[in-house]
Write a protein that holds these residues in place. Structure first.
Motif, mmCIF file in Angstrom:
data_model
loop_
_atom_site.group_PDB
_atom_site.id
_atom_site.type_symbol
_atom_site.label_atom_id
_atom_site.label_comp_id
_atom_site.label_asym_id
_atom_site.label_seq_id
_atom_site.Cartn_x
_atom_site.Cartn_y
_atom_site.Cartn_z
ATOM 1 N N ALA A 74 38.099 46.729 45.519
ATOM 2 C CA ALA A 74 39.502 46.435 45.864
ATOM 3 C C ALA A 74 39.277 45.637 47.246
ATOM 4 O O ALA A 74 39.790 44.515 47.077
ATOM 5 C CB ALA A 74 40.343 47.607 46.494
ATOM 6 N N GLY A 75 38.476 45.961 48.124
ATOM 7 C CA GLY A 75 38.210 45.128 49.240
ATOM 8 C C GLY A 75 37.745 43.844 49.037
ATOM 9 O O GLY A 75 38.017 42.754 49.432
ATOM 10 N N THR A 77 37.875 42.254 46.221
ATOM 11 C CA THR A 77 38.958 41.362 45.545
ATOM 12 C C THR A 77 39.648 40.447 46.528
ATOM 13 O O THR A 77 39.800 39.527 46.516
ATOM 14 C CB THR A 77 39.952 42.423 44.904
ATOM 15 O OG1 THR A 77 39.110 42.822 43.870
ATOM 16 C CG2 THR A 77 41.136 41.750 44.309
ATOM 17 N N ALA A 78 40.107 41.084 47.708
ATOM 18 C CA ALA A 78 40.807 40.512 48.577
ATOM 19 C C ALA A 78 40.109 39.587 49.451
ATOM 20 O O ALA A 78 40.610 38.388 49.717
ATOM 21 C CB ALA A 78 41.747 41.580 49.473
ATOM 22 N N VAL A 79 38.858 40.160 49.919
ATOM 23 C CA VAL A 79 37.989 38.973 50.596
ATOM 24 C C VAL A 79 37.805 37.673 49.996
ATOM 25 O O VAL A 79 37.974 36.574 50.706
ATOM 26 C CB VAL A 79 36.536 39.791 51.190
ATOM 27 C CG1 VAL A 79 35.785 38.586 51.667
ATOM 28 C CG2 VAL A 79 36.799 40.748 52.086
ATOM 29 N N ARG A 81 39.601 36.397 47.348
ATOM 30 C CA ARG A 81 40.707 35.680 47.029
ATOM 31 C C ARG A 81 41.024 34.868 48.256
ATOM 32 O O ARG A 81 41.522 33.838 48.212
ATOM 33 C CB ARG A 81 41.867 36.592 47.159
ATOM 34 C CG ARG A 81 41.825 37.404 45.571
ATOM 35 C CD ARG A 81 42.377 36.539 44.643
ATOM 36 N NE ARG A 81 42.501 37.458 43.363
ATOM 37 C CZ ARG A 81 43.704 37.441 42.593
ATOM 38 N NH1 ARG A 81 44.787 36.764 42.840
ATOM 39 N NH2 ARG A 81 43.795 38.128 41.417
ATOM 40 N N MET A 82 40.899 35.459 49.660
ATOM 41 C CA MET A 82 41.125 34.785 50.719
ATOM 42 C C MET A 82 39.970 33.722 51.002
ATOM 43 O O MET A 82 40.601 32.753 51.830
ATOM 44 C CB MET A 82 41.124 35.785 51.969
ATOM 45 C CG MET A 82 42.438 36.759 51.906
ATOM 46 S SD MET A 82 43.848 36.576 51.196
ATOM 47 C CE MET A 82 44.512 35.254 52.447
ATOM 48 N N LEU A 83 38.890 34.019 50.751
ATOM 49 C CA LEU A 83 37.707 32.925 51.349
ATOM 50 C C LEU A 83 37.088 32.417 49.892
ATOM 51 O O LEU A 83 35.817 33.082 49.636
ATOM 52 C CB LEU A 83 36.707 33.707 52.183
ATOM 53 C CG LEU A 83 37.236 34.138 53.429
ATOM 54 C CD1 LEU A 83 36.427 35.118 54.133
ATOM 55 C CD2 LEU A 83 37.732 32.930 54.235
ATOM 56 N N GLU A 113 37.927 39.147 38.961
ATOM 57 C CA GLU A 113 37.951 38.700 40.392
ATOM 58 C C GLU A 113 36.503 38.126 40.566
ATOM 59 O O GLU A 113 35.548 38.485 39.749
ATOM 60 C CB GLU A 113 37.921 39.717 41.078
ATOM 61 C CG GLU A 113 39.348 40.635 41.103
ATOM 62 C CD GLU A 113 40.620 39.859 41.653
ATOM 63 O OE1 GLU A 113 40.121 38.900 42.311
ATOM 64 O OE2 GLU A 113 41.690 40.148 41.585
ATOM 65 N N PHE B 27 49.890 43.123 48.425
ATOM 66 C CA PHE B 27 49.225 43.965 47.412
ATOM 67 C C PHE B 27 50.236 45.114 47.393
ATOM 68 O O PHE B 27 50.511 45.706 48.263
ATOM 69 C CB PHE B 27 47.927 44.438 47.730
ATOM 70 C CG PHE B 27 46.980 43.075 48.154
ATOM 71 C CD1 PHE B 27 46.360 42.262 47.213
ATOM 72 C CD2 PHE B 27 46.957 42.796 49.619
ATOM 73 C CE1 PHE B 27 45.611 41.254 47.503
ATOM 74 C CE2 PHE B 27 46.283 41.866 50.005
ATOM 75 C CZ PHE B 27 45.368 41.111 48.987
ATOM 76 N N VAL B 51 48.533 34.740 47.855
ATOM 77 C CA VAL B 51 47.974 35.626 47.441
ATOM 78 C C VAL B 51 48.904 36.910 46.949
ATOM 79 O O VAL B 51 49.525 37.375 48.039
ATOM 80 C CB VAL B 51 46.673 36.180 47.868
ATOM 81 C CG1 VAL B 51 46.163 37.563 47.212
ATOM 82 C CG2 VAL B 51 45.571 35.174 47.973
ATOM 83 N N GLU B 56 46.216 48.322 40.721
ATOM 84 C CA GLU B 56 46.310 49.405 39.876
ATOM 85 C C GLU B 56 46.651 50.651 40.538
ATOM 86 O O GLU B 56 46.821 51.682 39.820
ATOM 87 C CB GLU B 56 44.847 49.294 39.233
ATOM 88 C CG GLU B 56 43.742 49.851 40.112
ATOM 89 C CD GLU B 56 42.957 48.669 40.826
ATOM 90 O OE1 GLU B 56 43.762 47.655 41.013
ATOM 91 O OE2 GLU B 56 41.917 48.823 41.353
ATOM 92 N N SER B 60 44.014 51.414 45.857
ATOM 93 C CA SER B 60 43.633 50.115 45.606
ATOM 94 C C SER B 60 44.386 48.977 46.429
ATOM 95 O O SER B 60 43.797 48.221 47.249
ATOM 96 C CB SER B 60 43.681 49.574 44.007
ATOM 97 O OG SER B 60 42.790 48.425 44.121
ATOM 98 N N ASN B 63 43.516 49.042 50.099
ATOM 99 C CA ASN B 63 42.101 48.531 50.390
ATOM 100 C C ASN B 63 41.994 47.069 50.272
ATOM 101 O O ASN B 63 41.194 46.303 50.805
ATOM 102 C CB ASN B 63 41.074 49.320 49.595
ATOM 103 C CG ASN B 63 41.020 50.536 50.279
ATOM 104 O OD1 ASN B 63 40.310 50.866 51.487
ATOM 105 N ND2 ASN B 63 41.501 51.743 49.422
ATOM 106 N N MET B 64 43.114 46.406 49.337
ATOM 107 C CA MET B 64 43.057 44.853 49.436
ATOM 108 C C MET B 64 43.546 44.536 50.473
ATOM 109 O O MET B 64 43.117 43.508 51.121
ATOM 110 C CB MET B 64 43.803 44.737 48.120
ATOM 111 C CG MET B 64 43.203 45.052 46.646
ATOM 112 S SD MET B 64 44.389 44.575 45.362
ATOM 113 C CE MET B 64 43.267 45.235 44.109
ATOM 114 N N GLY B 67 40.949 44.453 53.021
ATOM 115 C CA GLY B 67 39.987 43.280 52.869
ATOM 116 C C GLY B 67 40.619 42.060 53.247
ATOM 117 O O GLY B 67 39.692 41.294 53.966
ATOM 118 N N ALA B 68 41.685 41.616 52.825
ATOM 119 C CA ALA B 68 42.339 40.522 53.099
ATOM 120 C C ALA B 68 42.408 40.545 54.769
ATOM 121 O O ALA B 68 42.275 39.325 55.443
ATOM 122 C CB ALA B 68 43.767 40.362 52.602
ATOM 123 N N THR B 71 39.530 39.430 56.772
ATOM 124 C CA THR B 71 39.189 37.871 56.921
ATOM 125 C C THR B 71 40.228 37.120 57.847
ATOM 126 O O THR B 71 39.877 36.009 57.982
ATOM 127 C CB THR B 71 39.429 37.151 55.512
ATOM 128 O OG1 THR B 71 40.796 37.228 55.080
ATOM 129 C CG2 THR B 71 38.523 37.903 54.120
#
Ligand SMILES: Cc1ncc(C[n+]2csc(CCOP(=O)(O)OP(=O)(O)O)c2C)c(N)n1
Ligand code: SF4
Ligand SMILES: [Mg+2]
Lengths: 257, 352
Positions: A74-75, A77-79, A81-83, A113, B27, B51, B56, B60, B63-64, B67-68, B71
């Motif tokens: 999940a982490g 995925t987002a990293v 998508r952003m980079l 992904e 998300f 984005v 799911e 999740s 945690n997305m 993650g985003a 960054t």
């Protein structure tokens, strides 16, 4: 004089905390060799899991993100998508990927992904001291399977072949299984990692390299015996090779030009 | 030119405010009564080439968001009570790694699957740190669609400035009702807080960046927690916010947040017409709780009204230091108190 063998630039020159004979260190080295060869050190990010490789960020000489146990995809995925121009590595153990984080792993793969998962299958929970993992072989002993994994009578289920399961999903483009128990397998595994990373940077779908890895400590074996056990017990069940390869045939296309 | 007033559902107004605040990534996972918010983001994030992922699960999704946000992106999720329970692990990690994010809870009744009607039973979970470990994060409680939009917009700045999650604790009423709203002007990205700690684009940066909550050396961990709590003290001093009315002569002060504060406002007006001296103290930030203001009013009589069995009432008791008589009136299970109910309670207390 030409340097033919040196320490990878992307791997810090420090002693790891891994046990003698552990596969994680070899796998770290393979990842960083490929990153160096691709010139991606400044643009690599590792999502390090909860497991023995929680230490990964100490050793890799690039940025890292640490997420809760199993939430690594999940982490990642987002990293990614952003980079999207970065090389994003989702590093996971078998407990992380195939037990607590199964949903995240399956759905990230299914969405296609564009990061690469390095899936370290040592058939055991290393960090917590040798409990049964989803990949523990039938009959293999663990602290929570003291008489060996028994699929039926004590309801412990069968070991999961993750790549074969993920191969049915449309989003997965490259799934390969390697091992680090001998030089030949190490070299092949490195090629799989390279293919997966290159596919990622070309923006193809989801890629995963499963690596059968020794955990001598929790297998209660000498390191030398543990590489033999990978050969005699793990490989017969977890077949090595490219389980799925739907990558664009870059080499073929270039040759045909 | 005066900004245009639009008629919007609370859920949509929060979504549009997030888009205007520059939310880079959203998300979510479906749950009533916040579904319009996820649907709004699906359309508008994609239209803005940002984005959007329907995850799911809430586990999740959070945690997305993490993650985003790692960054450096402005990142958000929304859900309702059962889903927010699932996000608590991720929120604890975000607090441990000092990761800013916006989390919207359009709360419903619980425990368990409970019901889908508005409720305020998530106050403890929101303000106490609903996950494991020592932490807090900002919690903002809107009473109207306008305020829901304004606070959502501002939540992104607060989260970035203080490096922590900022939660909007709304409820099904705020999410579902339609009201006129004037939306904030889009945030100029140039005015965003810099995030030198974010991962990626290392370039010439000398140090590596690790977004990480692990700390296995107790001495170091204790120091880190003390540093974080020093920041919390600063937040308490500078971020606490509330609305107050008619406190000077009040014989009883109504205290409530969100939807129940709106009911109290009506009850206060009815009471004033009858010549009863009633005031209102409405926390807008639930964490930091406006503890100083409550302390100054210690000794006054309070009536706390909540759509729960009584949660914020404990903070009112705590911060009036045992000097106030604090009564409680609550409806729960998705029931909403009426102005008449609250007025009757006021009269009972004042014996008038
Ligand atoms: C939510 C949660 N549950 C359990 C744990 C404890 N835990 C830490 S590592 C781990 C298992 C790791 O096993 P694996 O993923 O196979 O990695 P390995 O150590 O074998 O490399 C567990 C269960 C945790 N940290 N968080
Ligand atoms: S416990 Fe096993 S996986 Fe963990 S470091 Fe030791 S050998 Fe490696
Ligand atoms: Mg393992």
């Amino acid at each position: 004089m030409e340097l033919v063998y040196g320490h990878p630039k992307s791997l810090k020159p420090i002693q790891t905390k891994y046990c003698p004979g552990c596969g994680h260190g070899v796998i770290h080295r393979l990842i960083t060799e490929v990153i160096d060869e691709m010139g991606m050190q400044e643009k690599s990010i590792i999502l390090n899991p909860v497991g023995c490789s929680i230490w990964a960020s100490l050793y890799f000489d690039f940025d890292s993100v640490q997420v809760p146990h199993g939430r690594t995809p999940a982490g990642a995925t987002a990293v990614k998508r952003m980079l999207p121009d970065h090389l994003v590595i989702c590093y996971q153990g078998d407990g992380d990927l195939a037990a607590i984080g199964t949903a995240e792993a399956v759905h990230a793969a299914n969405r296609g992904e564009k990061f690469t998962t390095i899936f370290v299958n040592n058939a055991i929970y290393g960090m917590t001291g040798g409990q049964m993992a989803p990949t523990t072989l039938v009959g293999q002993k663990a602290t929570t399977a003291p008489y060996g994994r028994d699929p039926i009578e004590n309801g412990m289920g069968y070991p999961i072949r993750v790549l074969e399961m993920l191969a049915t999903l449309g989003g997965t483009k490259y799934l390969a299984r390697g091992a680090v128990n001998n030089a030949v397998n190490v070299r092949k595994t490195k090629q799989y990692i390279r293919k997966a990373f290159e596919a990622q940077m070309r923006g193809e779908g989801s890629s995963m390299v499963e690596i059968l890895s020794q955990c001598p400590t929790n297998w209660a074996m000498e390191p030398a015996d543990s590489v033999g056990w990978v050969e005699s017990a793990m490989i017969p069940f977890y077949a090595l090779g490219e389980i799925k390869n739907e990558l664009a045939d870059v080499a073929g296309k270039e040759a045909g030009k | 030119m005066a900004a245009e007033k639009r008629l919007m559902k609370g859920n949509e107004a929060m979504g549009e405010a997030a888009v205007r605040a520059g939310c880079d990534a959203y998300f979510g996972y479906p749950i009533t009564p916040q579904n319009e918010l996820t649907a709004y983001m699906a359309k508008h994030m994609i239209d803005h080439k940002r984005v959007f992922i329907q995850a799911e699960s809430e586990v999740s999704a959070i945690n997305m968001v993490y993650g985003a946000a790692a960054t450096g992106a402005r990142s958000m999720t929304s859900s309702s009570s059962p889903g927010v329970s699932l996000k608590q692990e991720g929120i604890s990690y975000a607090c441990g790694a000092d990761v800013p994010m916006v989390v919207i809870n359009v709360a419903r009744s619980g425990p368990g699957l409970g019901g889908i009607s508005p409720a305020q039973g998530d106050y403890f979970q929101s303000t106490r740190g609903g996950g494991h470990g020592d932490y807090h994060h900002i919690v903002l409680a809107p009473k109207s669609v306008q305020e829901a939009a304004d606070l959502t917009f501002e939540a992104f700045d607060l989260a970035d400035e203080w490096r922590m999650p900022a939660m909007i604790l709304a409820d099904g009423m705020i999410g579902q009702m339609m009201e006129g709203v004037v939306l904030p002007e889009p945030k100029d990205p140039a005015t965003r807080v810099a995030k030198p700690w974010a991962v990626g684009n290392k370039g010439k940066r000398a140090e590596l960046n690790h977004v990480d909550s692990t700390q296995l050396v107790p001495e170091n961990f204790e120091k880190a927690l003390h540093a974080r709590y020093a920041r919390y003290d600063e937040i308490k001093r500078t971020v606490a916010r509330w609305e107050e009315q008619h406190l000077e002569d009040a014989d009883v002060i109504l205290s409530a947040y969100g939807t129940s504060a709106r009911v109290c406002l009506g009850a206060m007006q009815m009471a004033r017409k009858l010549g009863l001296k009633v005031g209102l103290l409405r926390p807008i930030t639930l964490w930091p709780f406006p503890e100083k203001r409550f302390g100054e009013l210690a000794g006054k009589r309070f009536l706390v009204v909540e759509m729960s069995m009584g949660q914020m009432v404990e903070d009112v008791r705590l911060y009036t230091h045992g000097k106030s008589e604090v009564s409680f009136y609550g409806r729960c299970g998705g029931m909403i108190p009426t102005e008449e109910d609250v007025l009757a309670e006021i009269r009972r207390i004042l014996k008038k």
